[in-house]
Write a protein that holds these residues in place. Structure first.
Motif, PDB file in Angstrom:
ATOM      1  N   ALA A 194       0.798  -1.138   0.004  1.00 35.61           N
ATOM      2  CA  ALA A 194       0.018   0.016   0.131  1.00 35.61           C
ATOM      3  C   ALA A 194       0.828   1.142   0.139  1.00 35.61           C
ATOM      4  CB  ALA A 194      -1.043   0.012   1.421  1.00 35.61           C
ATOM      5  N   ILE A 195       0.431   2.217  -0.759  1.00 36.72           N
ATOM      6  CA  ILE A 195       1.180   3.576  -0.883  1.00 36.72           C
ATOM      7  C   ILE A 195       0.202   4.761  -0.329  1.00 36.72           C
ATOM      8  CG2 ILE A 195       2.460   5.206  -2.193  1.00 36.72           C
ATOM      9  CD1 ILE A 195       2.086   1.795  -3.372  1.00 36.72           C
ATOM     10  N   GLY A 196       0.654   5.330   0.845  1.00 35.04           N
ATOM     11  CA  GLY A 196      -0.265   6.773   1.055  1.00 35.04           C
ATOM     12  C   GLY A 196       0.779   7.725   0.615  1.00 35.04           C
ATOM     13  N   TRP A 197      -0.285   8.929   0.557  1.00 34.66           N
ATOM     14  CA  TRP A 197       0.148  10.430   0.478  1.00 34.66           C
ATOM     15  C   TRP A 197      -0.266  10.955   1.793  1.00 34.66           C
ATOM     16  CZ3 TRP A 197       3.741  12.697  -2.673  1.00 34.66           C
ATOM     17  CH2 TRP A 197       3.620  12.025  -3.961  1.00 34.66           C
TER      18      TRP A 197
ATOM     19  N   HIS B  71      -7.327  -0.347  -4.568  1.00 29.83           N
ATOM     20  CA  HIS B  71      -8.574   0.406  -4.094  1.00 29.83           C
ATOM     21  C   HIS B  71      -7.761   1.441  -3.366  1.00 29.83           C
ATOM     22  CE1 HIS B  71     -10.540  -4.092  -3.960  1.00 29.83           C
ATOM     23  NE2 HIS B  71     -11.100  -3.035  -5.054  1.00 29.83           N
ATOM     24  N   ASN B  72      -8.692   2.571  -3.786  1.00 38.30           N
ATOM     25  CA  ASN B  72      -8.374   3.831  -3.010  1.00 38.30           C
ATOM     26  C   ASN B  72      -9.108   4.283  -1.668  1.00 38.30           C
ATOM     27  OD1 ASN B  72      -6.702   4.289  -5.313  1.00 38.30           O
ATOM     28  ND2 ASN B  72      -8.046   5.612  -6.208  1.00 38.30           N
ATOM     29  N   THR B  73      -8.249   4.818  -0.742  1.00 36.28           N
ATOM     30  CA  THR B  73      -8.962   5.502   0.560  1.00 36.28           C
ATOM     31  C   THR B  73      -8.807   7.057   0.503  1.00 36.28           C
ATOM     32  OG1 THR B  73      -8.883   3.296   1.602  1.00 36.28           O
ATOM     33  CG2 THR B  73      -9.197   5.195   2.805  1.00 36.28           C
TER      34      THR B  73
ATOM     35  N   ARG C  80       3.995   0.301   3.033  1.00 37.64           N
ATOM     36  CA  ARG C  80       3.797  -0.484   3.827  1.00 37.64           C
ATOM     37  C   ARG C  80       3.496  -1.752   3.552  1.00 37.64           C
ATOM     38  NH1 ARG C  80      -0.131  -1.585   7.860  1.00 37.64           N
ATOM     39  NH2 ARG C  80      -2.066  -1.902   6.745  1.00 37.64           N
ATOM     40  N   ARG C  81       3.607  -2.897   4.077  1.00 31.83           N
ATOM     41  CA  ARG C  81       2.898  -4.442   3.712  1.00 31.83           C
ATOM     42  C   ARG C  81       2.540  -4.505   5.196  1.00 31.83           C
ATOM     43  NH1 ARG C  81       7.936  -7.192   0.510  1.00 31.83           N
ATOM     44  NH2 ARG C  81       7.874  -5.954  -1.223  1.00 31.83           N
TER      45      ARG C  81
ATOM     46  N   CYS D 148      -4.660  -0.412   3.092  1.00 31.87           N
ATOM     47  CA  CYS D 148      -4.515   1.089   3.562  1.00 31.87           C
ATOM     48  C   CYS D 148      -4.829   1.264   4.934  1.00 31.87           C
ATOM     49  CB  CYS D 148      -5.326   2.118   2.699  1.00 31.87           C
ATOM     50  SG  CYS D 148      -4.723   2.241   1.151  1.00 31.87           S
ATOM     51  N   THR D 149      -4.007   2.191   5.770  1.00 33.24           N
ATOM     52  CA  THR D 149      -4.391   2.741   7.217  1.00 33.24           C
ATOM     53  C   THR D 149      -3.996   4.128   7.072  1.00 33.24           C
ATOM     54  OG1 THR D 149      -4.085   2.305   9.264  1.00 33.24           O
ATOM     55  CG2 THR D 149      -2.129   1.803   7.537  1.00 33.24           C
ATOM     56  N   PRO D 150      -4.771   4.948   7.879  1.00 37.59           N
ATOM     57  CA  PRO D 150      -4.452   6.284   7.980  1.00 37.59           C
ATOM     58  C   PRO D 150      -3.179   6.506   9.403  1.00 37.59           C
ATOM     59  CG  PRO D 150      -6.471   6.134   9.236  1.00 37.59           C
ATOM     60  CD  PRO D 150      -6.172   4.509   8.577  1.00 37.59           C
ATOM     61  N   THR D 151      -2.898   5.430   9.925  1.00 38.18           N
ATOM     62  CA  THR D 151      -2.082   5.305  11.105  1.00 38.18           C
ATOM     63  C   THR D 151      -0.537   5.604  10.497  1.00 38.18           C
ATOM     64  OG1 THR D 151      -3.525   3.986  12.227  1.00 38.18           O
ATOM     65  CG2 THR D 151      -1.311   4.120  13.060  1.00 38.18           C
TER      66      THR D 151
END
Length: 124
Positions: free
Chosen positions: A33-36, A56-58, A99-100, A104-107
């Motif tokens: 997962a990749i977060g901005w 899948h987007n969050t 992360r793996r 997704c997670t906001p943490t």
């Protein structure tokens, strides 16, 4: 060792658009997962958008409705953040993180690798 590099930031007038890129070296983002995230001056780093390994987007509360989009190109090992209708309050350093496992997670603490950030300044 997996490293992330952001690019595409800069100075833009209110209402303008930018495409930010996050490219990985030393490893693959395929199952990640990749977060901005955005960190405004004097503020805490906050999640903006995340894309999972299954595309899948969050969307998190930090972003304005309909003004940003995330996508990934696994062949290029790159994730994009498209910003439009930019406002001064959107200014800050934008970071990508990965992360793996690949959901997704906001943490923030759950992310394993971070880029150095790219600065977005929205000002007239």
């Amino acid at each position: 060792q997996l490293q992330l590099v952001e690019s595409g930031g800069g100075l833009v007038q209110p209402g303008g658009s930018l495409r930010l890129s996050c490219t990985a070296t030393g490893g693959s983002l395929l199952i990640n997962a990749i977060g901005w995230f955005r960190q405004a001056p004097g503020k805490e780093r906050e999640p903006v958008l995340c894309i999972s390994s299954s595309f899948h987007n969050t969307t998190y509360a930090d972003v304005g409705e309909g003004r940003s989009a995330i996508s990934r190109d696994n062949a290029r090992n790159t994730v994009y953040l498209d910003l439009k209708g930019l406002k001064p309050e959107d200014s800050g350093n934008y970071y990508c993180a990965t992360r793996r496992p690949g959901y997704c997670t906001p943490t923030i603490s759950r992310y394993e690798a971070w880029g150095q950030g790219t600065l977005v300044t929205v000002s007239s």
